[in-house]
Write a protein that holds these residues in place. Structure first.
Motif, PDB file in Angstrom:
ATOM      1  N   PHE A   1      11.979  -4.206  -0.980  1.00  0.00           N
ATOM      2  CA  PHE A   1      11.404  -2.891  -1.261  1.00  0.00           C
ATOM      3  C   PHE A   1      12.147  -1.847  -0.436  1.00  0.00           C
ATOM      4  O   PHE A   1      12.290  -2.002   0.775  1.00  0.00           O
ATOM      5  N   GLU A   2      12.597  -0.777  -1.093  1.00  0.00           N
ATOM      6  CA  GLU A   2      13.285   0.299  -0.390  1.00  0.00           C
ATOM      7  C   GLU A   2      12.639   1.622  -0.797  1.00  0.00           C
ATOM      8  O   GLU A   2      12.620   1.983  -1.972  1.00  0.00           O
ATOM      9  N   SER A   3      12.142   2.338   0.192  1.00  0.00           N
ATOM     10  CA  SER A   3      11.377   3.547  -0.056  1.00  0.00           C
ATOM     11  C   SER A   3      12.259   4.776  -0.220  1.00  0.00           C
ATOM     12  O   SER A   3      13.330   4.880   0.377  1.00  0.00           O
ATOM     13  N   THR A   4      11.771   5.721  -1.012  1.00  0.00           N
ATOM     14  CA  THR A   4      12.417   7.022  -1.103  1.00  0.00           C
ATOM     15  C   THR A   4      11.881   7.954  -0.022  1.00  0.00           C
ATOM     16  O   THR A   4      12.418   9.028   0.177  1.00  0.00           O
ATOM     17  N   LYS A   5      10.825   7.518   0.656  1.00  0.00           N
ATOM     18  CA  LYS A   5      10.214   8.341   1.703  1.00  0.00           C
ATOM     19  C   LYS A   5      10.543   7.762   3.069  1.00  0.00           C
ATOM     20  O   LYS A   5      11.635   7.298   3.300  1.00  0.00           O
ATOM     21  N   THR A   6       9.573   7.749   3.964  1.00  0.00           N
ATOM     22  CA  THR A   6       9.851   7.430   5.360  1.00  0.00           C
ATOM     23  C   THR A   6       9.782   5.959   5.752  1.00  0.00           C
ATOM     24  O   THR A   6      10.377   5.582   6.748  1.00  0.00           O
ATOM     25  N   HIS A   7       9.033   5.127   5.032  1.00  0.00           N
ATOM     26  CA  HIS A   7       8.935   3.743   5.507  1.00  0.00           C
ATOM     27  C   HIS A   7      10.237   2.990   5.262  1.00  0.00           C
ATOM     28  O   HIS A   7      10.984   3.274   4.341  1.00  0.00           O
ATOM     29  N   SER A   8      10.490   2.050   6.111  1.00  0.00           N
ATOM     30  CA  SER A   8      11.771   1.347   6.066  1.00  0.00           C
ATOM     31  C   SER A   8      11.802   0.276   4.973  1.00  0.00           C
ATOM     32  O   SER A   8      10.784  -0.081   4.399  1.00  0.00           O
ATOM     33  N   LYS A   9      12.988  -0.236   4.743  1.00  0.00           N
ATOM     34  CA  LYS A   9      13.194  -1.306   3.778  1.00  0.00           C
ATOM     35  C   LYS A   9      12.578  -2.591   4.334  1.00  0.00           C
ATOM     36  O   LYS A   9      12.675  -2.864   5.524  1.00  0.00           O
ATOM     37  N   TYR A  10      11.934  -3.362   3.470  1.00  0.00           N
ATOM     38  CA  TYR A  10      11.409  -4.654   3.905  1.00  0.00           C
ATOM     39  C   TYR A  10      11.489  -5.654   2.763  1.00  0.00           C
ATOM     40  O   TYR A  10      11.640  -5.285   1.612  1.00  0.00           O
ATOM     41  N   ILE A  11      11.393  -6.921   3.123  1.00  0.00           N
ATOM     42  CA  ILE A  11      11.542  -8.016   2.160  1.00  0.00           C
ATOM     43  C   ILE A  11      10.264  -8.838   2.129  1.00  0.00           C
ATOM     44  O   ILE A  11       9.675  -9.138   3.170  1.00  0.00           O
ATOM     45  N   SER A  12       9.866  -9.227   0.931  1.00  0.00           N
ATOM     46  CA  SER A  12       8.695 -10.065   0.715  1.00  0.00           C
ATOM     47  C   SER A  12       9.124 -11.326  -0.026  1.00  0.00           C
ATOM     48  O   SER A  12      10.218 -11.383  -0.579  1.00  0.00           O
TER      49      SER A  12
ATOM     50  N   ALA B   1       0.813  -1.213   0.000  1.00  0.00           N
ATOM     51  CA  ALA B   1       0.000   0.000   0.000  1.00  0.00           C
ATOM     52  C   ALA B   1       0.847   1.264   0.000  1.00  0.00           C
ATOM     53  O   ALA B   1       0.451   2.277  -0.566  1.00  0.00           O
ATOM     54  N   ASP B   2       2.018   1.220   0.636  1.00  0.00           N
ATOM     55  CA  ASP B   2       2.843   2.421   0.725  1.00  0.00           C
ATOM     56  C   ASP B   2       3.912   2.505  -0.359  1.00  0.00           C
ATOM     57  O   ASP B   2       4.772   3.379  -0.316  1.00  0.00           O
ATOM     58  N   LEU B   3       3.858   1.623  -1.349  1.00  0.00           N
ATOM     59  CA  LEU B   3       4.816   1.667  -2.450  1.00  0.00           C
ATOM     60  C   LEU B   3       4.536   2.895  -3.301  1.00  0.00           C
ATOM     61  O   LEU B   3       3.382   3.243  -3.562  1.00  0.00           O
ATOM     62  N   ASP B   4       5.580   3.556  -3.740  1.00  0.00           N
ATOM     63  CA  ASP B   4       5.431   4.792  -4.493  1.00  0.00           C
ATOM     64  C   ASP B   4       6.369   4.783  -5.690  1.00  0.00           C
ATOM     65  O   ASP B   4       7.336   4.017  -5.737  1.00  0.00           O
TER      66      ASP B   4
END
Length: 149
Positions: free
Chosen positions: A117-128, A98-101
């Motif tokens: 997934f690594e965000s350019t904004k505030t949410h942290s990196k996570y793996i799926s 949902a927070d992917l941009d």
């Protein structure tokens, strides 16, 4: 008393059957996902997002910055690979966070069955997890919405 004993036996038998079916389906999933044990790795930034009405399943299109292959367009008899690559464009078929941009960075490591997934904004990196897509609603969505013919 006799009736209660029969009910307990039937309940235990039912649980054993469910456990057995769970083990079989897990083994089939492991065998199915073994085809992902290849050398395909790629990284890029999100260029386009499309989601279906099925629990945020969708297509993430990447503009590649790194790739171990120039093209990956293989097909399967039952299901589809969770990604395609043609040139410097890749599509990933998975649940879209949902927070992917746009411009977020995604790295796919097929052999380890991971999407990072690594965000350019505030949410942290996570793996799926990366899995072969078998559900017909999802495969139909990919066939309808892919940019690759």
């Amino acid at each position: 008393m006799k009736k209660a004993f029969k009910m307990i036996i039937l309940l235990i038998l039912f649980m054993v059957v469910l456990l057995f079916l769970g083990i079989i389906s897990t083994d089939e999933g492991i065998k199915r996902d073994k085809i992902l044990d290849n050398s395909v790795e790629f990284k890029g930034y999100v260029n386009d997002l499309r989601t279906s009405n099925n629990h945020r399943f969708g297509i993430i299109q990447l503009k590649l910055t790194e790739s171990s292959v120039n093209m990956f367009n293989d097909s399967l008899q039952n299901g589809i690979y969770p990604y395609k690559i043609i040139g410097d464009v890749a599509e990933i078929y998975t649940t879209v966070p949902a927070d992917l941009d746009y411009n977020d960075t995604i790295t796919v490591r097929s052999k380890s069955h991971e999407i990072e997934f690594e965000s350019t904004k505030t949410h942290s990196k996570y793996i799926s997890q990366l899995h072969v897509i078998e559900y017909s609603g999802n495969t139909d969505y990919v066939k309808e919405k892919t940019v690759f013919e």
